[in-house]
Design a protein around this motif. Structure first.
Motif, PDB file in Angstrom:
ATOM      1  N   ARG A 218       0.825  -1.208   0.000  1.00 47.82           N
ATOM      2  CA  ARG A 218       0.000   0.000   0.000  1.00 47.82           C
ATOM      3  C   ARG A 218       0.857   1.256   0.000  1.00 47.82           C
ATOM      4  NH1 ARG A 218      -3.923  -1.399   4.906  1.00 47.82           N
ATOM      5  NH2 ARG A 218      -2.000  -2.405   5.546  1.00 47.82           N
ATOM      6  N   THR A 219       1.969   1.233   0.733  1.00 45.95           N
ATOM      7  CA  THR A 219       2.954   2.312   0.688  1.00 45.95           C
ATOM      8  C   THR A 219       4.039   1.851  -0.274  1.00 45.95           C
ATOM      9  OG1 THR A 219       2.482   2.847   2.995  1.00 45.95           O
ATOM     10  CG2 THR A 219       4.533   3.730   2.066  1.00 45.95           C
ATOM     11  N   ALA A 220       3.989   2.366  -1.499  1.00 50.82           N
ATOM     12  CA  ALA A 220       4.844   1.859  -2.580  1.00 50.82           C
ATOM     13  C   ALA A 220       6.330   1.927  -2.249  1.00 50.82           C
ATOM     14  CB  ALA A 220       4.551   2.616  -3.869  1.00 50.82           C
ATOM     15  N   SER A 221       6.758   2.904  -1.486  1.00 54.05           N
ATOM     16  CA  SER A 221       8.183   3.044  -1.182  1.00 54.05           C
ATOM     17  C   SER A 221       8.736   1.858  -0.390  1.00 54.05           C
ATOM     18  CB  SER A 221       8.450   4.348  -0.427  1.00 54.05           C
ATOM     19  OG  SER A 221       7.768   4.338   0.812  1.00 54.05           O
ATOM     20  N   ARG A 222       7.858   1.080   0.248  1.00 51.64           N
ATOM     21  CA  ARG A 222       8.311  -0.111   0.978  1.00 51.64           C
ATOM     22  C   ARG A 222       8.836  -1.189   0.027  1.00 51.64           C
ATOM     23  NH1 ARG A 222       5.859  -1.141   6.483  1.00 51.64           N
ATOM     24  NH2 ARG A 222       7.793  -2.313   6.554  1.00 51.64           N
ATOM     25  N   CYS A 223       8.554  -1.037  -1.267  1.00 50.73           N
ATOM     26  CA  CYS A 223       9.042  -1.983  -2.276  1.00 50.73           C
ATOM     27  C   CYS A 223      10.469  -1.673  -2.719  1.00 50.73           C
ATOM     28  CB  CYS A 223       8.146  -1.953  -3.517  1.00 50.73           C
ATOM     29  SG  CYS A 223       6.425  -2.410  -3.221  1.00 50.73           S
ATOM     30  N   ASP A 224      10.937  -0.459  -2.485  1.00 52.74           N
ATOM     31  CA  ASP A 224      12.197   0.015  -3.065  1.00 52.74           C
ATOM     32  C   ASP A 224      13.392  -0.882  -2.774  1.00 52.74           C
ATOM     33  OD1 ASP A 224      10.712   2.114  -4.048  1.00 52.74           O
ATOM     34  OD2 ASP A 224      11.493   3.599  -2.613  1.00 52.74           O
ATOM     35  N   GLU A 225      13.576  -1.276  -1.535  1.00 54.11           N
ATOM     36  CA  GLU A 225      14.735  -2.096  -1.171  1.00 54.11           C
ATOM     37  C   GLU A 225      14.714  -3.438  -1.894  1.00 54.11           C
ATOM     38  OE1 GLU A 225      16.627  -4.113   2.834  1.00 54.11           O
ATOM     39  OE2 GLU A 225      15.436  -2.294   3.058  1.00 54.11           O
ATOM     40  N   LEU A 226      13.537  -4.031  -1.998  1.00 53.58           N
ATOM     41  CA  LEU A 226      13.431  -5.321  -2.686  1.00 53.58           C
ATOM     42  C   LEU A 226      13.634  -5.169  -4.194  1.00 53.58           C
ATOM     43  CD1 LEU A 226      10.510  -6.823  -0.620  1.00 53.58           C
ATOM     44  CD2 LEU A 226      12.881  -7.602  -0.625  1.00 53.58           C
ATOM     45  N   VAL A 227      13.171  -4.064  -4.757  1.00 52.12           N
ATOM     46  CA  VAL A 227      13.401  -3.812  -6.181  1.00 52.12           C
ATOM     47  C   VAL A 227      14.902  -3.691  -6.446  1.00 52.12           C
ATOM     48  CG1 VAL A 227      13.073  -2.126  -8.036  1.00 52.12           C
ATOM     49  CG2 VAL A 227      11.128  -2.826  -6.628  1.00 52.12           C
ATOM     50  N   LYS A 228      15.617  -3.007  -5.567  1.00 53.94           N
ATOM     51  CA  LYS A 228      17.080  -2.914  -5.716  1.00 53.94           C
ATOM     52  C   LYS A 228      17.741  -4.283  -5.653  1.00 53.94           C
ATOM     53  CE  LYS A 228      17.429   1.764  -3.941  1.00 53.94           C
ATOM     54  NZ  LYS A 228      17.757   2.595  -2.769  1.00 53.94           N
ATOM     55  N   ALA A 229      17.114  -5.206  -4.929  1.00 56.27           N
ATOM     56  CA  ALA A 229      17.651  -6.563  -4.802  1.00 56.27           C
ATOM     57  C   ALA A 229      17.211  -7.478  -5.948  1.00 56.27           C
ATOM     58  CB  ALA A 229      17.238  -7.168  -3.463  1.00 56.27           C
ATOM     59  N   GLY A 230      16.358  -6.963  -6.851  1.00 53.08           N
ATOM     60  CA  GLY A 230      15.960  -7.747  -8.017  1.00 53.08           C
ATOM     61  C   GLY A 230      14.485  -8.028  -8.170  1.00 53.08           C
ATOM     62  N   ALA A 231      13.662  -7.619  -7.219  1.00 57.33           N
ATOM     63  CA  ALA A 231      12.219  -7.842  -7.329  1.00 57.33           C
ATOM     64  C   ALA A 231      11.609  -6.886  -8.356  1.00 57.33           C
ATOM     65  CB  ALA A 231      11.546  -7.629  -5.973  1.00 57.33           C
ATOM     66  N   THR A 232      10.436  -7.239  -8.821  1.00 55.69           N
ATOM     67  CA  THR A 232       9.641  -6.369  -9.676  1.00 55.69           C
ATOM     68  C   THR A 232       8.497  -5.835  -8.834  1.00 55.69           C
ATOM     69  OG1 THR A 232      10.135  -7.716 -11.617  1.00 55.69           O
ATOM     70  CG2 THR A 232       8.187  -6.294 -11.749  1.00 55.69           C
ATOM     71  N   ALA A 233       8.283  -4.531  -8.855  1.00 56.77           N
ATOM     72  CA  ALA A 233       7.149  -3.929  -8.145  1.00 56.77           C
ATOM     73  C   ALA A 233       6.053  -3.612  -9.154  1.00 56.77           C
ATOM     74  CB  ALA A 233       7.582  -2.654  -7.424  1.00 56.77           C
ATOM     75  N   LEU A 234       4.821  -3.946  -8.792  1.00 61.02           N
ATOM     76  CA  LEU A 234       3.675  -3.637  -9.648  1.00 61.02           C
ATOM     77  C   LEU A 234       2.706  -2.746  -8.887  1.00 61.02           C
ATOM     78  CD1 LEU A 234       3.136  -7.084 -11.405  1.00 61.02           C
ATOM     79  CD2 LEU A 234       4.257  -5.035 -12.306  1.00 61.02           C
TER      80      LEU A 234
END
Length: 139
Positions: free
Chosen positions: A52-68
């Motif tokens: 719900r708070t999109a910025s919580r995805c940032d660290e995982l995206v840097k590690a290789g995750a895809t955020a949608l």
């Protein structure tokens, strides 16, 4: 080395060799969701995330995750999606809301709800997800 350590490494290889062919989604990146997603990423698993708070995805995206952008997009793009939400209201909002889990639930998809929810909420989610042909597990 002790037998159990060798056995654990063997099981890890079996499990992660299976998971490396799957796309795994996470809805909710609190302590538990973030840690589980991070562990899978470190093993080379394809991970897609939403919070719900999109910025919580940032660290995982840097590690290789895809955020949608929506729960539905995650469910649509993943074989298995894990919901790790704060309470029954949050869990039901993510499942039943606009662009929620039900928008994309279908045969061949699985939704695992790790949220702390009551039996009635769990049953409503189970009925709805199964009604769309997807698999459901309350963990």
């Amino acid at each position: 080395e002790p037998w159990s350590q060798g056995r654990n490494r063997f099981l890890d290889r079996c499990i992660y060799s299976f998971l490396d062919r799957m796309k795994v989604g996470f809805l909710g990146l609190g302590v538990m969701g973030k840690q589980m997603a991070s562990t899978l990423l470190s093993k080379g698993v394809q991970v897609t995330v939403w919070n719900r708070t999109a910025s919580r995805c940032d660290e995982l995206v840097k590690a290789g995750a895809t955020a949608l952008g929506t729960p539905a997009e995650v469910v649509d793009s993943c074989d298995v999606t894990h919901g790790m939400l704060a309470d029954p209201a949050a869990s039901e909002a993510v499942v039943f809301g606009d662009d929620g889990v039900l928008s994309a639930a279908r045969a061949g998809r699985s939704y695992i709800d790790h949220s702390t929810i009551d039996e009635e909420a769990g049953q409503r989610i189970f009925d709805a997800v199964r009604g769309r042909g997807a698999r459901f597990l309350s963990a």
